[in-house]
Design a protein around this motif. Sequence first.
Motif, PDB file in Angstrom:
ATOM      1  N   ILE A 187      -4.909   5.418   9.949  1.00 36.70           N
ATOM      2  CA  ILE A 187      -4.038   4.711   9.009  1.00 36.70           C
ATOM      3  C   ILE A 187      -4.217   3.203   9.159  1.00 36.70           C
ATOM      4  O   ILE A 187      -4.303   2.468   8.169  1.00 36.70           O
ATOM      5  CB  ILE A 187      -2.572   5.126   9.218  1.00 36.70           C
ATOM      6  N   GLU A 232      -7.484   2.211   7.530  1.00 37.12           N
ATOM      7  CA  GLU A 232      -7.401   2.248   6.073  1.00 37.12           C
ATOM      8  C   GLU A 232      -6.597   1.068   5.530  1.00 37.12           C
ATOM      9  O   GLU A 232      -6.930   0.518   4.477  1.00 37.12           O
ATOM     10  CB  GLU A 232      -6.789   3.570   5.605  1.00 37.12           C
ATOM     11  N   GLU A 255      -2.385   7.175  -2.185  1.00 41.79           N
ATOM     12  CA  GLU A 255      -1.995   8.425  -1.531  1.00 41.79           C
ATOM     13  C   GLU A 255      -3.187   9.356  -1.308  1.00 41.79           C
ATOM     14  O   GLU A 255      -3.406   9.842  -0.180  1.00 41.79           O
ATOM     15  CB  GLU A 255      -0.937   9.141  -2.361  1.00 41.79           C
ATOM     16  N   PHE A 260      -5.559   8.141   1.530  1.00 39.62           N
ATOM     17  CA  PHE A 260      -5.065   8.322   2.896  1.00 39.62           C
ATOM     18  C   PHE A 260      -5.030   9.796   3.281  1.00 39.62           C
ATOM     19  O   PHE A 260      -5.409  10.170   4.401  1.00 39.62           O
ATOM     20  CB  PHE A 260      -3.683   7.695   3.042  1.00 39.62           C
ATOM     21  N   VAL A 305       0.850  -1.185   0.000  1.00 38.85           N
ATOM     22  CA  VAL A 305       0.000   0.000   0.000  1.00 38.85           C
ATOM     23  C   VAL A 305       0.887   1.237   0.000  1.00 38.85           C
ATOM     24  O   VAL A 305       1.511   1.568   1.007  1.00 38.85           O
ATOM     25  CB  VAL A 305      -0.934   0.015   1.230  1.00 38.85           C
ATOM     26  N   HIS A 307       0.838   4.580   0.500  1.00 35.86           N
ATOM     27  CA  HIS A 307      -0.103   5.543   1.084  1.00 35.86           C
ATOM     28  C   HIS A 307       0.366   6.986   0.985  1.00 35.86           C
ATOM     29  O   HIS A 307      -0.270   7.898   1.525  1.00 35.86           O
ATOM     30  CB  HIS A 307      -0.395   5.203   2.547  1.00 35.86           C
TER      31      HIS A 307
END
Length: 508
Positions: free
Chosen positions: A298, A301, A278, A281, A248, A250
């Motif tokens: 975070i 997610e 990106e 988040f 991921v 992010h």
Amino acid sequence: MSNQTILVLDFGGQYKELIARRVRECNVLSLIKPGNLPIEEIKAMAPIGIIFTGGPNSVYEEGAPRCNPELFSLGIPILGICYGLQLMCYTLQGEVRPAELREYGTIEVTVDPASALFSGLDAAQTTLMSHTDQVVGLPEGFVSIAHSQNCPNAAIANVARKLYGVQFHPEVEHTKNGTQILRNFVYNVCGATGDYTMDDFIETQVKAIREKVGNDRILLGLSGGVDSSVCAALLSKAVPGQLFCVFVDHGLMRKNEGDEVEAAFANRDLHFIRVNAEERFLSKLAGVTDPETKRKIIGAEFIAVFEEEARKLSNIKYLAQGTIYPDVIESGANNSANIKSHHNVGGLPERMDFRGIVEPLRGLFKDEVRVLGHRLGLPEALVERQPFPGPGLAIRVIGDITKEKLEILRDADAIFRQELEAAHYDAHQYFAVLTNVRSVGVMGDGRTYDYTVALRAIRTSDFMTCTFAEVPYEILGKVSSRIVNEVPHVNRVVYDITGKPPATVEWE
């Protein structure tokens, strides 16, 4: 068990992890269990020795942690440390009282080199003491084998029964020859042969993973840090072609890190899936300033992304995580303080449709994980990568997070790391923090009002505690000059000179 094992029984000691780690450094497997572990379970484990940890209680108080007295009749060698020494004596009808003079800090102790516990050592030893109680009456069959100025029973032994105790803490660095003392107990008293190695760990884990997973597929959240990377390498070795790594991205990683991670796993027998998330988040984090809230967002997610990716893949039965032992400790397990939460620790939401979790590194310390990474053939740069928190740069940008702030921090952090590495400066972790402090400056002929970047470099052996690294001014000056000249919107650089405690390694 296939390996000889030292059982560490915990009575609330803050250093239980260090005890276990020191024993493993002696090539002997150690396992931490609660002090009230049923005697039948201990017998079933068949340890070659037992170590009692310290603890914050007074052994004579009501409600203080106890052990089953039958332990001392099993014929298994036992070493009591601090509270563990007092517990042994108290249980065996010795006498423990408040000390007239308490001992805290570095204390000189005179030991008996003829004892198996102190074999190969000089009589004068530097130790760490931390006790308000002490043994004033020894149980039958025990003798003193060490003393300090104020503690006549700084170490005791009943040689016939292989029962030993030390009032000081051999597991910490302040006890100069502490590891040798533990090694003497493990080898001289317990008869260890040193059959625990990382190669053995790999063989054992590969077998365990194959037995648990079979032909099923595994999903791993690959962050690019040491822990998840080593986990991926181990799983791909155990079950080639069955591992699906979801990386991921992010937008919270260090400079160029995403591309470097992808390149490192290009030739592994696994499926690498890069998710560019990106915007997702950053939208969730917009306006959030509280560090714990950042971590929770975070973490949530990450789980949500895993769910979405899992639905795209067929027959994913297991979720793998790069959890290591310090993660568990800092998340409040085993009666330790809940210092920070970690996004890869804690129960998964019920809605996640996995058969189970695979955590092959859960019992390892960070240094063991790095050794394992080398054994598995991962690149040096990846295995020795600077420790990096799961929430990434989100907790190194103080206050609210924006794309602009992240770019500022990435550039400043890269300069700091480049210069320390170019100077071959020895620090265990170093990074930059973008503070939410803005100050007046002068650049060229104009007035500026820009951000302050903080630099942090620390030295540590275990990441449980640390001291700040005394980086030479020449290096700091060069770093500062480069940052203010090369990184937009920064006009001031400061250096963090705080240890842990009272601070933590990270700022958030």
